[in-house]
Design a protein around this motif. Sequence first.
Motif, PDB file in Angstrom:
ATOM      1  N   LEU A  48       9.137  55.524 -78.063  1.00 11.57           N
ATOM      2  CA  LEU A  48      10.189  56.165 -77.252  1.00 11.57           C
ATOM      3  C   LEU A  48      10.866  55.187 -76.294  1.00 11.57           C
ATOM      4  O   LEU A  48      11.709  55.577 -75.494  1.00 11.57           O
ATOM      5  CB  LEU A  48       9.597  57.338 -76.450  1.00 11.57           C
ATOM      6  CG  LEU A  48       8.952  58.487 -77.237  1.00 11.57           C
ATOM      7  CD1 LEU A  48       8.483  59.577 -76.284  1.00 11.57           C
ATOM      8  CD2 LEU A  48       9.908  59.078 -78.259  1.00 11.57           C
ATOM      9  N   THR A  91      12.577  70.289 -75.992  1.00 14.37           N
ATOM     10  CA  THR A  91      13.050  68.927 -75.696  1.00 14.37           C
ATOM     11  C   THR A  91      12.270  68.351 -74.522  1.00 14.37           C
ATOM     12  O   THR A  91      11.671  69.083 -73.733  1.00 14.37           O
ATOM     13  CB  THR A  91      14.556  68.929 -75.323  1.00 14.37           C
ATOM     14  OG1 THR A  91      14.725  69.784 -74.195  1.00 14.37           O
ATOM     15  CG2 THR A  91      15.420  69.378 -76.486  1.00 14.37           C
ATOM     16  N   LEU A  94      15.096  63.920 -75.671  1.00 16.54           N
ATOM     17  CA  LEU A  94      14.715  63.860 -77.086  1.00 16.54           C
ATOM     18  C   LEU A  94      13.977  65.137 -77.479  1.00 16.54           C
ATOM     19  O   LEU A  94      13.433  65.840 -76.625  1.00 16.54           O
ATOM     20  CB  LEU A  94      13.785  62.661 -77.346  1.00 16.54           C
ATOM     21  CG  LEU A  94      14.325  61.266 -77.056  1.00 16.54           C
ATOM     22  CD1 LEU A  94      13.204  60.238 -77.173  1.00 16.54           C
ATOM     23  CD2 LEU A  94      15.446  60.900 -78.024  1.00 16.54           C
ATOM     24  N   GLN A 106       9.488  67.286 -80.989  1.00 15.50           N
ATOM     25  CA  GLN A 106       8.996  67.058 -82.351  1.00 15.50           C
ATOM     26  C   GLN A 106       8.802  65.556 -82.607  1.00 15.50           C
ATOM     27  O   GLN A 106       7.835  65.142 -83.239  1.00 15.50           O
ATOM     28  CB  GLN A 106      10.032  67.628 -83.333  1.00 15.50           C
ATOM     29  CG  GLN A 106       9.530  67.799 -84.756  1.00 15.50           C
ATOM     30  CD  GLN A 106       8.807  69.124 -84.949  1.00 15.50           C
ATOM     31  OE1 GLN A 106       9.017  70.041 -84.180  1.00 15.50           O
ATOM     32  NE2 GLN A 106       7.944  69.190 -85.941  1.00 15.50           N
ATOM     33  N   ILE A 107       9.734  64.739 -82.064  1.00 19.64           N
ATOM     34  CA  ILE A 107       9.671  63.275 -82.277  1.00 19.64           C
ATOM     35  C   ILE A 107       8.375  62.731 -81.680  1.00 19.64           C
ATOM     36  O   ILE A 107       7.696  61.886 -82.281  1.00 19.64           O
ATOM     37  CB  ILE A 107      10.905  62.575 -81.634  1.00 19.64           C
ATOM     38  CG1 ILE A 107      12.180  63.038 -82.340  1.00 19.64           C
ATOM     39  CG2 ILE A 107      10.780  61.060 -81.704  1.00 19.64           C
ATOM     40  CD1 ILE A 107      13.467  62.632 -81.646  1.00 19.64           C
ATOM     41  N   GLU A 117       5.516  63.497 -83.892  1.00 13.76           N
ATOM     42  CA  GLU A 117       5.526  62.678 -85.118  1.00 13.76           C
ATOM     43  C   GLU A 117       4.983  61.279 -84.857  1.00 13.76           C
ATOM     44  O   GLU A 117       4.531  60.599 -85.769  1.00 13.76           O
ATOM     45  CB  GLU A 117       6.956  62.611 -85.686  1.00 13.76           C
ATOM     46  CG  GLU A 117       7.332  63.877 -86.457  1.00 13.76           C
ATOM     47  CD  GLU A 117       8.831  64.002 -86.701  1.00 13.76           C
ATOM     48  OE1 GLU A 117       9.549  63.005 -86.451  1.00 13.76           O
ATOM     49  OE2 GLU A 117       9.260  65.084 -87.122  1.00 13.76           O
TER      50      GLU A 117
END
Length: 410
Positions: free
Chosen positions: A246, A273, A287, A290-291, A294
């Motif tokens: 990130l 988010t 962001l 979900q990111i 992952e």
Amino acid sequence: MAKQKSGEIIVGLDIGTTKICAIVGELTDSGIDIIGIGTHPSKGLRKGVVVNIEATVSSIRRAIEEAELMAGAEISHVYTGIAGGHIKGFNSQGIVAVKDKEVREADIARVIDAAKAVAIPLDREVIHVLPQEFIIDDQGGIKEPLGMAGVRLEAKVHIVTGAVSSAQNIVKCANRTGLNVSDIVLQPLASAEAVLGEDEKELGVCLVDIGGGTTDIAIFSGGSIVHTAVIALGGNNLTSDIAIGLRTPAHEAERIKQKYGCALASLINKDDTIEVPSVGGRQPRVLGRQILCEILEPRVEEIFQLVHREIQKCGYEDLLASGVVITGGSTLLAGMPELAEEVLGLPVRRGMPRGIGGLVDVVKSPMYATGVGLVVYGAKHLDRRMFRIREENVYKKVKGRMREWLEEIF
């Protein structure tokens, strides 16, 4: 001070990669009451091993001061944990003849010595010799052989060894803070004391303690420990993955992990988010959560795949009827037990310290499992005082031998 002298106060000092935690327990008629706790971020360790003595000493001092203040007692003796990739465990056995046809304390000591007589490199130290079972004249499954009749006594033991230098550095850090180390305990063994029940150990259970720098494994079957291992991956790897993935500072990555992290992306709402601070004064970005998941999921999966490989390697996979217990600060991550069940194919639960009184609400978290376990271990082994490191004894032996030679010559 008076309490300390009467041996009623036991202190567990968990010197971890992310935090140093001192837990003070008081022995009472009904068991152990937790009466004080002190924690401080740990700066001087990497992957469970001391890399900076000064930083570790100052963190220990702060944690101890906080615990002393809360407990209202002075701390002088501690039980401390050891972990790190250098830890190796293996099984061994020894056989002796029973002298008077009846097993005495001396026979038990001799058979454990015989089992201990294995070639260990000079740079390694025996940390634990843990008896699994005794066999008297082909009669196995004996836990307490004292007073039994027989002519031949066998012992099956699990031996845990670690690097001498790592054990020395831990003792040195404690001594520099004015503390005496009563014993050094393997961390997963301490955690097991706090979070596992006797019935689980009997049926077969795997304890996975996921800390900041290492993941420690202890497998129990038939009531005794049969396998130990340390994997050099932990919560810090998750934090650094977030920081890189990130593009955010490490301390922010840690905060994001604790607040929003989840090990299973399927548990997350697609629309969630998070705000991610940027490096070097740039504007924060928004962001999808979900990111973040992952990034975390593959790393947590990797840790459990390594645990699974370790369970398969030692051949106890089919004997874990109680399944797996996960503990340690990193297991507070949401979705971890579910992902562990998927990867390991066994029932998984989070382990919290139990069987204690006093400040139960304060320590009822997987992150305090090792600290509380050290107190419980200390209560069971009160007669063993002062840990000795082999290196000093080697020095004394060599000195004595040299003196003898010199006297013979001159």
